[in-house]
Write a protein that holds these residues in place. Structure first.
Motif, short mmCIF file in Angstrom:
data_model
loop_
_atom_site.label_atom_id
_atom_site.label_comp_id
_atom_site.label_asym_id
_atom_site.label_seq_id
_atom_site.Cartn_x
_atom_site.Cartn_y
_atom_site.Cartn_z
N ASN A 193 42.91 46.23 41.09
CA ASN A 193 43.18 44.81 41.32
C ASN A 193 44.34 44.60 42.29
O ASN A 193 44.40 43.59 43.00
CB ASN A 193 43.48 44.13 39.98
CG ASN A 193 43.49 42.63 40.08
OD1 ASN A 193 42.75 42.04 40.86
ND2 ASN A 193 44.33 42.00 39.29
N SER A 209 39.43 39.38 44.38
CA SER A 209 40.24 39.15 43.18
C SER A 209 39.42 38.49 42.08
O SER A 209 39.61 38.80 40.89
CB SER A 209 41.45 38.28 43.53
OG SER A 209 41.04 37.04 44.08
N VAL A 212 37.25 41.22 40.27
CA VAL A 212 38.03 42.01 39.31
C VAL A 212 38.36 41.19 38.07
O VAL A 212 38.31 41.68 36.94
CB VAL A 212 39.31 42.54 39.97
CG1 VAL A 212 40.15 43.33 38.97
CG2 VAL A 212 38.97 43.42 41.16
N CYS A 248 45.63 38.94 36.45
CA CYS A 248 44.50 38.68 37.35
C CYS A 248 44.44 37.21 37.74
O CYS A 248 44.15 36.87 38.90
CB CYS A 248 43.19 39.10 36.68
SG CYS A 248 42.92 40.88 36.63
#
Length: 367
Positions: A193, A209, A212, A248
């Motif tokens: 990531n 992004s 992930v 994340c």
């Protein structure tokens, strides 16, 4: 009345329903003075075999069962009677009992599950429980693929006026399969990531992004389906995955803001407050360097003498005289964010798995 228990197999342990299922059989012995005889009067016969319904036997059952409450035994099961009145009764069954699972250290957890057996219609004044052996017998046991039996213990207890027998199993989960198929991919994803900060702005940064992030959501859902909905004790692994999901989310938001700012302001002058981001910050040189072939001097603001000074010492005081672009600013920001987030991920990962590893090395928690 004395008992021993022989374990044949651990059928399953369901974390979601907290059900512990084993297959085994009890050997129960008691003495009945009405079933004694002199073997010499009957041709030296010292024991006979008959069906359990032909003699008195205790009506026992598993009290902590999670399915229908049935008496242990079957009319077709035999009993062995010795001439001194000793009766031996073997009764086997699948036992599905409640087991409160402690999931904090999953998948390096250790559990204690108990099979509680009681007798109906008799009190402690009528029947006295005892054990032939305080350990479970393993002559017929087939090892489970996930759980290892560390120890066992048979104890006698009372529930009011009712005698009880507790068969305690101390178990340890073997984590190899979960580590290889679940934990290792999570660790790899957490570091993968971070590569979003190496991707240039506008080159699929947000899409990468988001991909992930959705992968982490799938793993978190998979873990939630395995563990019971327990608010009193939360798994460390669940906290770790939630923290990674938060990271994340932050990365997705940062990527979106970066792309927005870059597209909107790429043709405008760079504010002086953002010029410091273009300084070289890391070994992979995502930001601007002071090499001659990397930057051009602004001829309108820098003299030949100033240029020689920059080439000679490269002091930070001369950095404002360099011509930089929004690409340099975004690369410098990515450089700093990369090292910030990698330090957070390493700290979270090492703390989580060090705690889980140390818990697996400790002695059994529930002895």
């Amino acid at each position: 009345m004395k008992f021993t228990f022989s374990l044949v197999s651990i059928t399953e342990i369901k974390e979601k329903s907290q059900m512990f299922t084993v297959y085994g059989f009890f050997e129960t012995r008691w003495k009945d003075e009405y079933l004694q005889w002199n073997s010499s009067d009957y041709g030296g016969v010292k024991n006979i075999t008959t069906y359990q319904n032909n003699v008195w036997r205790p009506e026992i059952s598993a009290l902590n069962t999670m399915i229908r409450l049935n008496l242990i035994g079957d009319p077709a099961l035999p009993v062995i009677i010795n001439n001194d009145g000793t009766v031996r009764w073997f009764a086997g069954e699948h036992f599905s009992v409640l087991c409160k699972l402690h999931i904090k250290y999953y998948p390096f957890d250790k559990q204690e599950c108990s099979l509680i057996v009681g007798v109906w219609g008799y009190g402690v004044e009528d029947i006295t429980f005892g054990t032939l052996d305080d350990k479970v017998m393993f002559e017929f046991y087939e090892p489970h693929v996930e759980w290892e039996v560390m120890d066992t213990l048979l104890t006698i207890d009372n529930w009011g006026d009712t005698p009880l027998l507790r068969v305690n199993f101390f178990l340890r989960r073997m984590p190899d399969f979960t580590v290889l198929t679940f934990l290792v991919p999570i660790i790899l994803l957490s570091f993968l990531n971070l590569s979003v900060f190496i991707t240039p702005v506008g080159e699929g940064k947000i899409g990468f992004s988001m991909t992930v992030y959705l992968t982490f959501a799938v793993f978190l859902g998979s873990l939630s389906s395995r563990l019971p909905p327990n608010s009193h004790e939360t798994s460390i692994l669940t906290v770790y995955l939630t923290a990674l999901a938060v990271l994340c989310t932050c990365i997705v938001l940062i990527s979106a803001i970066q792309t927005r700012v870059y597209i909107r302001y790429k043709d405008r002058p760079i504010p002086s407050s953002l010029r410091f981001l273009a300084k070289r910050h890391s070994w992979f040189c995502l930001s601007c360097c002071r090499r001659k072939d990397k930057y051009l001097l602004n001829e309108n603001s820098v003299t030949s003498e100033d240029s020689n000074t920059i080439k000679a010492d490269g002091k930070d005081s001369d950095f404002d005289n360099l011509k930089i672009t929004w690409d340099d600013v975004m690369n410098g920001l990515d450089s700093r964010l990369f090292w910030l987030f990698i330090s957070v991920v390493v700290t979270l990962t090492s703390s989580c798995f060090l705690t889980l590893f140390l818990s697996s090395q400790n002695t059994f928690k529930y002895f």
